[in-house]
Design a protein around this motif. Structure first.
Motif, PDB file in Angstrom:
ATOM      1  N   UNK A 103      33.528 104.627  40.109  1.00  0.00           N
ATOM      2  CA  UNK A 103      33.474 103.415  40.922  1.00  0.00           C
ATOM      3  C   UNK A 103      34.215 102.288  40.211  1.00  0.00           C
ATOM      4  N   UNK A 104      35.142 101.637  40.917  1.00  0.00           N
ATOM      5  CA  UNK A 104      35.839 100.462  40.393  1.00  0.00           C
ATOM      6  C   UNK A 104      35.415  99.241  41.197  1.00  0.00           C
ATOM      7  N   UNK A 105      35.641  98.055  40.639  1.00  0.00           N
ATOM      8  CA  UNK A 105      35.080  96.848  41.227  1.00  0.00           C
ATOM      9  C   UNK A 105      36.155  95.768  41.428  1.00  0.00           C
ATOM     10  N   UNK A 106      35.901  94.924  42.444  1.00  0.00           N
ATOM     11  CA  UNK A 106      36.705  93.717  42.660  1.00  0.00           C
ATOM     12  C   UNK A 106      38.193  93.976  42.735  1.00  0.00           C
ATOM     13  N   UNK A 107      38.955  93.140  42.024  1.00  0.00           N
ATOM     14  CA  UNK A 107      40.420  93.242  42.053  1.00  0.00           C
ATOM     15  C   UNK A 107      40.936  94.475  41.323  1.00  0.00           C
ATOM     16  N   UNK A 108      40.037  95.200  40.627  1.00  0.00           N
ATOM     17  CA  UNK A 108      40.450  96.413  39.909  1.00  0.00           C
ATOM     18  C   UNK A 108      40.433  97.658  40.797  1.00  0.00           C
ATOM     19  N   UNK A 109      39.890  97.539  41.997  1.00  0.00           N
ATOM     20  CA  UNK A 109      39.790  98.708  42.868  1.00  0.00           C
ATOM     21  C   UNK A 109      41.177  99.289  43.143  1.00  0.00           C
ATOM     22  N   UNK A 110      41.290 100.598  42.952  1.00  0.00           N
ATOM     23  CA  UNK A 110      42.554 101.282  43.173  1.00  0.00           C
ATOM     24  C   UNK A 110      43.539 101.155  42.025  1.00  0.00           C
ATOM     25  N   UNK A 111      43.160 100.424  40.939  1.00  0.00           N
ATOM     26  CA  UNK A 111      44.093 100.216  39.824  1.00  0.00           C
ATOM     27  C   UNK A 111      43.572 100.730  38.488  1.00  0.00           C
ATOM     28  N   UNK A 112      42.342 101.241  38.459  1.00  0.00           N
ATOM     29  CA  UNK A 112      41.770 101.677  37.179  1.00  0.00           C
ATOM     30  C   UNK A 112      41.245 103.107  37.277  1.00  0.00           C
ATOM     31  N   UNK A 113      41.317 103.819  36.132  1.00  0.00           N
ATOM     32  CA  UNK A 113      40.804 105.181  36.036  1.00  0.00           C
ATOM     33  C   UNK A 113      40.605 105.504  34.561  1.00  0.00           C
ATOM     34  N   UNK A 114      39.918 106.621  34.283  1.00  0.00           N
ATOM     35  CA  UNK A 114      39.775 107.079  32.910  1.00  0.00           C
ATOM     36  C   UNK A 114      40.915 108.028  32.560  1.00  0.00           C
TER      37      UNK A 114
END
Length: 354
Positions: A103-114
């Motif tokens: 699950x990613x949050x706020x402005x990071x949605x679609x831009x973060x991963x492990x």
């Protein structure tokens, strides 16, 4: 059991009962620790450098102190990334992973991963970096009753510039200052960014808001109007002021851009409205103050022609000081806020790349 009893007897023999009892002269505290797997979280680099629009990996790995494997296999590993505020009192959720759940949050949605290059890799990948992504990030790994954290700082290549509106000096409260920076393709600068700019030679006598709510200004050449000739160079701090009622200038921060900044070659000089239309006709938009500073500082843009910008100011960037064009220093020269309807200048345009 016998070994544990022996340790307890040793601690009793060496411990001092109370400061008030002077019969013993030494104090010794014995800590008994389990030999179980203690979770350790490590960031291989404390600082990572990138730029707006780029991709970056914030390093984070976890280990067990008394085992060679990454996980004991008893509990599921939970990885949580948060962004820390300037005072470490608040955290902004960025990303959480547990098992197959992500699950990613706020402005990071679609831009973060492990990254997950190995069993113990909890590194965070951020794509299409924004100016707002600058700051300190906390990697927290939780397994059962054990947890540990590491902090990584994301620095962005960019430029800090002072800004005041058409109304003049000291006319922005904190919230207006935030909007002013955003309108000029930038964000409010942090103290660390202003400090780095001061170390690189930024000298500005007007106090301005920073992102933490403080008001400060950088001085490299002490002089009477700026604290006196005998004061030590540095970043001077006015402290924290009322964000609604207090009014100052602002220090903004911007980074590189995905586009083309240029001076429009036009047969005549232009009023402000004519300048806006000329850029549109050329397939661009009139450039913003943050864009002229980024082009000057990061690309070495140099032009001796004064031109309109989106906020109604007129400026020109000089990277190679010379006679009649900022002879003493490289700088973005500020002409002022001329009459938009009657004064004639060139114009700087910006064309974004898709």
């Amino acid at each position: 059991m016998k070994s544990l009893l022996f340790l307890v007897l040793v601690s009793v023999c060496w411990a001092e009962p109370h400061p008030g009892n002077s019969s013993l002269e030494h104090e010794r505290i014995v800590h008994i620790q389990e030999n179980g797997p203690r979770l350790l979280v490590v960031a291989e680099q404390a600082k990572i450098f990138s730029h707006r629009g780029g991709n970056v990996t914030l390093p984070c790995k976890f280990y067990h102190e008394h085992t060679s494997s990454a996980s004991s296999g008893t509990h599921k590993i939970r990885v949580k990334w948060t962004k820390l505020t300037y005072d470490y009192l608040k955290e902004v959720d960025v990303f959480v992973a547990m098992g197959h759940h992500r699950k990613s949050y706020g402005s990071y949605q679609g831009r973060v991963s492990l990254r997950e290059s190995s069993e113990n890799d909890a590194s965070l990948v951020i794509t299409n970096i924004k100016l707002e992504d600058y700051g300190r990030y906390k990697c927290e790994v939780i397994e059962g009753l054990e947890d540990d954290t590491a902090v990584v700082t994301l620095n962005l290549e960019g430029v800090v510039f002072p800004y005041s509106p058409r109304l003049g000096r000291y006319n922005l409260n904190f919230h207006e200052a935030q909007r002013a920076c955003a309108e000029q393709d930038s964000v409010m600068a942090s103290f660390d960014q202003l400090y780095d700019a001061w170390r690189s030679g930024l000298d500005w006598c007007n106090a301005g808001w920073l992102s933490d709510g403080s008001v400060q200004y950088p001085i490299t050449k002490p002089r009477e109007p700026c604290g006196g000739r005998n004061t030590v160079p540095g970043v001077r701090n006015y402290g924290f002021w009322d964000k609604d009622k207090s009014h100052y200038d602002v220090f903004c921060f911007t980074s590189n851009f995905n586009g083309r900044f240029y001076y429009l070659i036009h047969p005549t000089k232009l009023t402000y409205d004519e300048a806006v239309q000329a850029c549109l006709k050329d397939g661009s938009q009139i450039a913003k103050v943050g864009q002229i500073f980024a082009a000057w500082k990061l690309l070495g843009y140099d032009r001796c022609d004064a031109g309109w910008l989106a906020d109604g100011s007129v400026r020109y960037p000089i990277s190679r000081p010379r006679k009649r064009c900022s002879p003493s220093e490289a700088a973005v020269r500020f002409v002022g806020f001329p009459d938009k309807k009657h004064k004639l200048y060139g114009v700087y345009c910006f064309r974004a790349y898709n």
